[in-house]
Design a protein around this motif. Structure first.
Motif, mmCIF file in Angstrom:
data_model
loop_
_atom_site.group_PDB
_atom_site.id
_atom_site.type_symbol
_atom_site.label_atom_id
_atom_site.label_comp_id
_atom_site.label_asym_id
_atom_site.label_seq_id
_atom_site.Cartn_x
_atom_site.Cartn_y
_atom_site.Cartn_z
ATOM 1 N N GLY A 56 0.816 -1.211 0.000
ATOM 2 C CA GLY A 56 0.000 0.000 0.000
ATOM 3 C C GLY A 56 0.849 1.260 0.000
ATOM 4 N N ILE A 57 1.904 1.274 0.783
ATOM 5 C CA ILE A 57 2.797 2.446 0.814
ATOM 6 C C ILE A 57 3.486 2.608 -0.534
ATOM 7 N N TRP A 58 3.976 1.489 -1.092
ATOM 8 C CA TRP A 58 4.648 1.567 -2.393
ATOM 9 C C TRP A 58 3.692 2.129 -3.450
ATOM 10 N N GLU A 59 2.472 1.617 -3.480
ATOM 11 C CA GLU A 59 1.486 2.083 -4.457
ATOM 12 C C GLU A 59 1.146 3.559 -4.241
ATOM 13 N N SER A 60 1.054 3.990 -2.989
ATOM 14 C CA SER A 60 0.721 5.395 -2.734
ATOM 15 C C SER A 60 1.819 6.330 -3.239
ATOM 16 N N VAL A 61 3.063 5.865 -3.255
ATOM 17 C CA VAL A 61 4.179 6.673 -3.755
ATOM 18 C C VAL A 61 4.222 6.665 -5.287
ATOM 19 N N HIS A 62 3.908 5.527 -5.908
ATOM 20 C CA HIS A 62 4.112 5.359 -7.349
ATOM 21 C C HIS A 62 2.847 5.366 -8.208
ATOM 22 N N ASN A 63 1.678 5.294 -7.599
ATOM 23 C CA ASN A 63 0.455 5.090 -8.369
ATOM 24 C C ASN A 63 -0.615 6.120 -7.991
ATOM 25 N N PRO A 64 -0.818 7.134 -8.826
ATOM 26 C CA PRO A 64 -1.831 8.148 -8.503
ATOM 27 C C PRO A 64 -3.268 7.615 -8.565
#
Length: 192
Positions: A56-64
């Motif tokens: 979830g953290i990775w996606e929040s950084v890389h995926n708008p």
């Protein structure tokens, strides 16, 4: 996906595929799983609460376009004995871009390199260290190949520039009779 784009490297006697996706490297979790002892599945890793939080953290950084509402529901269930989710469900529900399940010739589950390194830790700390080391070696080899290709291309361009310059500036369009006679004399002398 053509075979030319698929690369492989070896980690502790396990062959692992890497595929490019939108100029990013995605590493096969399916291949990596072969290094883990016993019958484990990627869904076992995905049901871990720490894994879900990391994703979830990775996606929040890389995926708008990440779906935080669905993520919160999944996170609240993660870690429970009854909780199971597949990669396809994860991607569909959260609109995730870091993981993907592919069917076909190069099928399997792939993860962005950041996530694949984290998956490597789940296999074992030793595996993660070697995974990072061998992946870096693969990327360095790619850079060396790129450097060689660039040098080859520049040499080709320089050759064309030089030959065109000689043709256009040093070789006259028409030769005089004296030039032809001199050329013939030199040719006879060399061949005779």
């Amino acid at each position: 996906m053509s075979q030319k784009k698929v690369k492989t490297f070896s980690v502790l006697d396990t062959q692992i595929r890497v595929v490019p996706v939108d100029k990013e490297d995605y590493i096969s979790l399916t291949d990596m799983l072969k290094a883990k002892d016993g019958d484990f599945f990627i869904s076992d890793w995905l049901r871990n609460r720490n894994t879900v939080e990391f994703l979830g953290i990775w996606e929040s950084v890389h995926n708008p376009d990440f779906n935080y509402g669905e993520f919160d529901i999944i996170k609240s269930q993660a870690g429970l004995n009854s909780y199971r989710i597949s990669i396809k469900e994860w991607v569909k529900k959260t609109n995730a871009i870091g993981l993907m399940a592919k069917a076909g010739r190069y099928g399997g589950t792939y993860a962005h390199r950041d996530l694949a390194f984290e998956f490597g830790m789940w296999i074992s700390p030793k595996f993660k260290i070697y995974l990072i080391k061998e992946f870096q070696r693969l990327k360095e080899a790619d850079q060396a190949q790129l450097g060689w290709d660039i040098k080859r291309y520049l040499t080709k361009i320089n050759y064309r520039i030089h030959t065109d310059a000689i043709k256009n500036n040093l070789i006259p369009l028409e030769l005089s009779k004296a030039q032809i006679n001199l050329s013939m004399k030199v040719w006879r002398k060399r061949s005779g």
